[in-house]
Design an enzyme around this catalytic site. Structure first.
Site, short mmCIF file in Angstrom:
data_model
loop_
_atom_site.label_atom_id
_atom_site.label_comp_id
_atom_site.label_asym_id
_atom_site.label_seq_id
_atom_site.Cartn_x
_atom_site.Cartn_y
_atom_site.Cartn_z
N ARG A 1 11.74 -1.64 9.80
CA ARG A 1 10.77 -1.12 10.76
C ARG A 1 10.73 -2.03 11.98
O ARG A 1 10.85 -3.24 11.85
CB ARG A 1 9.39 -1.06 10.10
CG ARG A 1 8.99 0.33 9.70
CD ARG A 1 7.75 0.35 8.89
NE ARG A 1 6.60 -0.29 9.52
CZ ARG A 1 5.38 -0.31 8.97
NH1 ARG A 1 5.17 0.28 7.82
NH2 ARG A 1 4.38 -0.92 9.58
N ARG B 268 11.58 -5.70 3.41
CA ARG B 268 11.32 -4.25 3.29
C ARG B 268 12.36 -3.46 4.10
O ARG B 268 12.71 -3.83 5.20
CB ARG B 268 9.92 -3.95 3.82
CG ARG B 268 9.64 -2.47 3.94
CD ARG B 268 8.19 -2.18 4.00
NE ARG B 268 7.57 -2.53 5.27
CZ ARG B 268 6.27 -2.38 5.51
NH1 ARG B 268 5.48 -1.90 4.58
NH2 ARG B 268 5.77 -2.72 6.68
N ARG C 171 -9.62 0.67 9.30
CA ARG C 171 -9.12 -0.67 9.58
C ARG C 171 -10.09 -1.48 10.42
O ARG C 171 -9.80 -2.62 10.78
CB ARG C 171 -7.78 -0.59 10.30
CG ARG C 171 -6.58 -0.79 9.37
CD ARG C 171 -5.30 -0.47 10.12
NE ARG C 171 -4.20 -1.29 9.72
CZ ARG C 171 -3.06 -0.80 9.20
NH1 ARG C 171 -2.91 0.48 8.98
NH2 ARG C 171 -2.07 -1.60 8.92
N ARG D 150 0.31 -8.89 13.15
CA ARG D 150 -0.35 -7.89 12.30
C ARG D 150 -1.25 -8.56 11.26
O ARG D 150 -2.34 -8.08 10.95
CB ARG D 150 0.70 -7.00 11.61
CG ARG D 150 1.33 -6.00 12.58
CD ARG D 150 2.66 -5.48 12.09
NE ARG D 150 2.56 -4.71 10.87
CZ ARG D 150 3.55 -4.60 9.99
NH1 ARG D 150 4.71 -5.22 10.19
NH2 ARG D 150 3.39 -3.88 8.93
N LYS E 228 0.83 -1.22 0.00
CA LYS E 228 0.00 0.00 0.00
C LYS E 228 0.87 1.26 0.00
O LYS E 228 0.57 2.21 -0.70
CB LYS E 228 -0.94 0.01 1.22
CG LYS E 228 -1.92 -1.15 1.26
CD LYS E 228 -2.92 -1.00 2.39
CE LYS E 228 -2.33 -1.10 3.77
NZ LYS E 228 -1.78 -2.42 4.13
#
Ligand code: AMP
Length: 214
Positions: free
Chosen positions: A159, A126, A89, A170, A14
């Site tokens: 992160r 990532r 969400r 998550r 996203k």
């Protein structure tokens, strides 16, 4: 105003797709995750409340998210369209979003979908620039120099919530609280479901083929 909601599980892309679309269509991108991380970094009252939940991979309470978001959305109200990454969400947030829009505003859900294996791979590989927030993927979108941002020479970091146990938390929070939204929200608003397989350009091409601006 068109509110284009980037919807999909963590790791689907996203943030990457949102940044590319924002540039290509010349419309603002509001990322709730970035907004919350900025508050944590600056140790604001919102940041202090959000940090505890973000570290665990849980959703930050609605009232805290909404406090961070509402003035941001208000700043953007004169745009013809905006992209929103990471909100709503859950059902309560969907109702909140609907309640602040004007009757003539339109919500479009860009529902990005992919297999779990791909999400886990994308999250583990990532890297984010500590300085400007640019997003990399060590295999698909590698930086030109190891650990250095192509745009600002900032350091690339992982992160805090991209660790295996927080990733799995998550994903399960997404399945439990966010995924069910698609039935409720998708029936009331325009829903475009797009495969997020492949590189960013493939995904962008699929999005533009939907005729999203018609
Ligand atoms: P993201 O950058 O979208 O992956 O979000 C990172 C974290 O920020 C999430 O795991 C949540 O802890 C928090 N967060 C982001 N968006 C929301 C939201 N709409 N509601 C509650 N928490 C959120």
């Amino acid at each position: 105003m068109k509110v284009i909601v980037l919807f999909g599980p963590p790791g689907i892309g996203k943030g990457t797709i949102g940044a590319l679309l924002s540039k290509r269509w010349n419309i603002p991108l509001v990322s709730i995750g970035d907004l919350l991380r900025e508050n944590v970094k600056n140790n604001t009252e919102i940041g202090k409340k959000a940090d505890f939940y973000m570290k665990k991979g849980e959703l930050v309470p609605d009232e805290v998210v909404f406090e961070a978001l509402s003035c941001k959305l208000d700043e953007q109200k004169n745009n013809k369209a905006i992209l929103v990454d990471g909100f709503p969400r859950n059902l309560n947030q969907a109702n909140l979003l609907e309640s602040i829009l004007k009757p003539e505003d339109r919500i479009i859900l860009l529902n990005l979908v992919a297999d779990d294996d791909l999400l886990i791979e994308r999250l583990s590989l990532r890297r984010i620039c500590k300085k400007c927030g640019a997003i990399y993927h060590l295999k698909n979108i590698p930086p030109k120099r190891d650990n250095i941002c192509d745009y600002c020479n900032g350091e690339l970091i992982q992160r805090d919530d991209d660790t295996p146990d927080v990733i799995s938390r998550r994903l399960s929070v997404f399945r439990r609280e966010t995924q069910p939204l698609i039935d409720y929200f998708g029936e009331k608003h325009r829903l475009l479901t797009i495969s997020a397989e492949g590189g960013p350009e493939d995904i962008l091409a699929r999005i533009e083929q939907t005729g999203i601006w018609e």
